[in-house]
Write an enzyme that holds these catalytic residues in place. Structure first.
Site, PDB file in Angstrom:
ATOM      1  N   MET A   1       0.812  -1.210   0.000  1.00 45.21           N
ATOM      2  CA  MET A   1       0.000   0.000   0.000  1.00 45.21           C
ATOM      3  C   MET A   1       0.852   1.270   0.000  1.00 45.21           C
ATOM      4  O   MET A   1       0.574   2.216  -0.739  1.00 45.21           O
ATOM      5  CB  MET A   1      -0.917  -0.005   1.229  1.00 45.21           C
TER       6      MET A   1
ATOM      7  N   HIS B   1      -8.469   4.950   5.098  1.00 48.35           N
ATOM      8  CA  HIS B   1      -8.282   3.600   4.570  1.00 48.35           C
ATOM      9  C   HIS B   1      -8.348   3.611   3.047  1.00 48.35           C
ATOM     10  O   HIS B   1      -9.383   3.919   2.465  1.00 48.35           O
ATOM     11  CB  HIS B   1      -9.340   2.657   5.144  1.00 48.35           C
TER      12      HIS B   1
ATOM     13  N   SER C   1      -8.010  -0.576   8.608  1.00 49.41           N
ATOM     14  CA  SER C   1      -9.469  -0.632   8.726  1.00 49.41           C
ATOM     15  C   SER C   1      -9.862  -1.661   9.780  1.00 49.41           C
ATOM     16  O   SER C   1     -10.960  -1.611  10.317  1.00 49.41           O
ATOM     17  CB  SER C   1     -10.119  -0.998   7.388  1.00 49.41           C
TER      18      SER C   1
ATOM     19  N   ASN D   1     -14.619  -3.329   3.689  1.00 48.79           N
ATOM     20  CA  ASN D   1     -14.101  -4.601   4.205  1.00 48.79           C
ATOM     21  C   ASN D   1     -15.123  -5.322   5.074  1.00 48.79           C
ATOM     22  O   ASN D   1     -15.133  -6.558   5.144  1.00 48.79           O
ATOM     23  CB  ASN D   1     -12.800  -4.377   4.971  1.00 48.79           C
TER      24      ASN D   1
END
Length: 313
Positions: free
Chosen positions: A17, A143, A123, A194
């Site tokens: 990420m 996030h 998250s 999520n």
């Protein structure tokens, strides 16, 4: 501070990420200090960013002559202290291990100005319970979704002490980066996407473990149904086309009591057929609403078929 005035940010963690998030900031003209304890990961991150930019260039998303400038705005660091000093915004994207995050934010709290916004990409972990900083009103979750340099969404979630000004500032900063922030009223584990995706995953593993379908069959089934519909009606609006009265009956059959659905049914807000359900359709007729939906479905289906999106990557 005005989000347009942000000039320096630090991204901690150069992995899957972090490297891509750093790229997004750099593409927006912001100097990024990218920090990782592993020099090999930093070298790989810069290499991957270069590949990402070349792909974007091939697709017309960036110009070739912009790439050197973007890469020049990303500075790799092995030491957090010089990297985080003087930044306007700090974003943590390290491993989902509470102790690691605790150490990162403790160091940021020591190094950064008290006005620096402190953000976590998590998250799943309650960063507001794990982390303790001198001014918790500047701490929040942002996030992102892989790959961050392509996926538009950033979920922004405040903690119990996060100030509304910091939430607004962060959302506007995300918009400056070209992102589409969705601001939650509060942090809940897994946030929006999520939380939904995790339940899908549970169903998928249940199907696979029972041998009811193959991985290829599951993915094709989802692509040929949800894959066409979700970009148009999402997961909430879709029940307006099922009909909230039918949805309520189905829930009753499973012993599920949903007060939101029940109250809407009692008011006659049944979805597209009554021009009001989970969404308000402004008095449009059912025929008008269905025509717009179906036109968008067909355009989406044509696009997915023309790009061979139904085939495995």
């Amino acid at each position: 501070m005005n989000p347009q005035d942000v000039q320096h940010v630090v991204v901690i963690g150069a992995g899957v990420m972090g490297h891509s998030i750093a790229q997004v900031f750099a593409q927006a003209g912001i100097e990024v200090r990218l920090v990782d304890l592993n020099e090999k990961i930093l070298h790989r991150a810069i290499h991957l960013i270069g590949n990402n930019l070349n792909t974007l260039c091939e697709l017309g998303r960036v110009q070739n002559d912009e790439i050197p400038g973007i890469l020049g705005r990303i500075r790799p660091f092995l030491d957090l202290a010089p990297a985080a000093s003087g930044v306007d915004f700090a974003l943590e994207a390290v491993a989902e291990v509470p102790d690691i995050k605790r150490k990162v934010f403790s160091r940021l709290d020591e190094i950064c100005s008290e006005n620096t916004v402190l953000a976590s990409n998590t998250s799943t972990l309650d960063i507001f319970d794990i982390v303790h900083v001198k001014r918790p009103e500047r701490l929040l979750a942002t996030h992102w979704f892989a790959p961050p340099h392509i996926i538009p969404l950033v979920e922004v979630a405040p903690g119990p002490h996060t100030s509304s000004e910091i939430v607004t500032f962060t959302a506007e900063l995300m918009r400056r980066l070209g992102k589409k922030p969705v601001v939650m009223k509060q942090f809940v584990p897994s946030l929006i996407v999520n939380r939904i995706q995790n339940n899908i995953s549970l169903a998928v593993w249940d199907i696979l473990q029972n041998g009811w379908a193959t991985p290829e069959e599951i993915d094709l089934a989802v692509k040929l149904s949800l894959g066409v519909r979700l970009p148009i009606v999402g997961v909430v609006q879709t029940v307006d086309f099922t009909g909230l009265d039918l949805v309520y009956d189905i829930m009753q059959n499973f012993g599920i009591e949903n007060t939101i659905i029940r109250e809407k049914v009692e008011r006659g807000h049944l979805g597209a057929k009554s021009s009001r359900g989970m969404y308000d359709y402004g008095g449009r007729s059912e025929e008008e609403i269905l025509k717009k939906r179906d036109t968008l479905y067909i355009k989406m289906l044509d696009h997915l078929e023309n790009t061979t999106a139904f085939q495995p990557v």
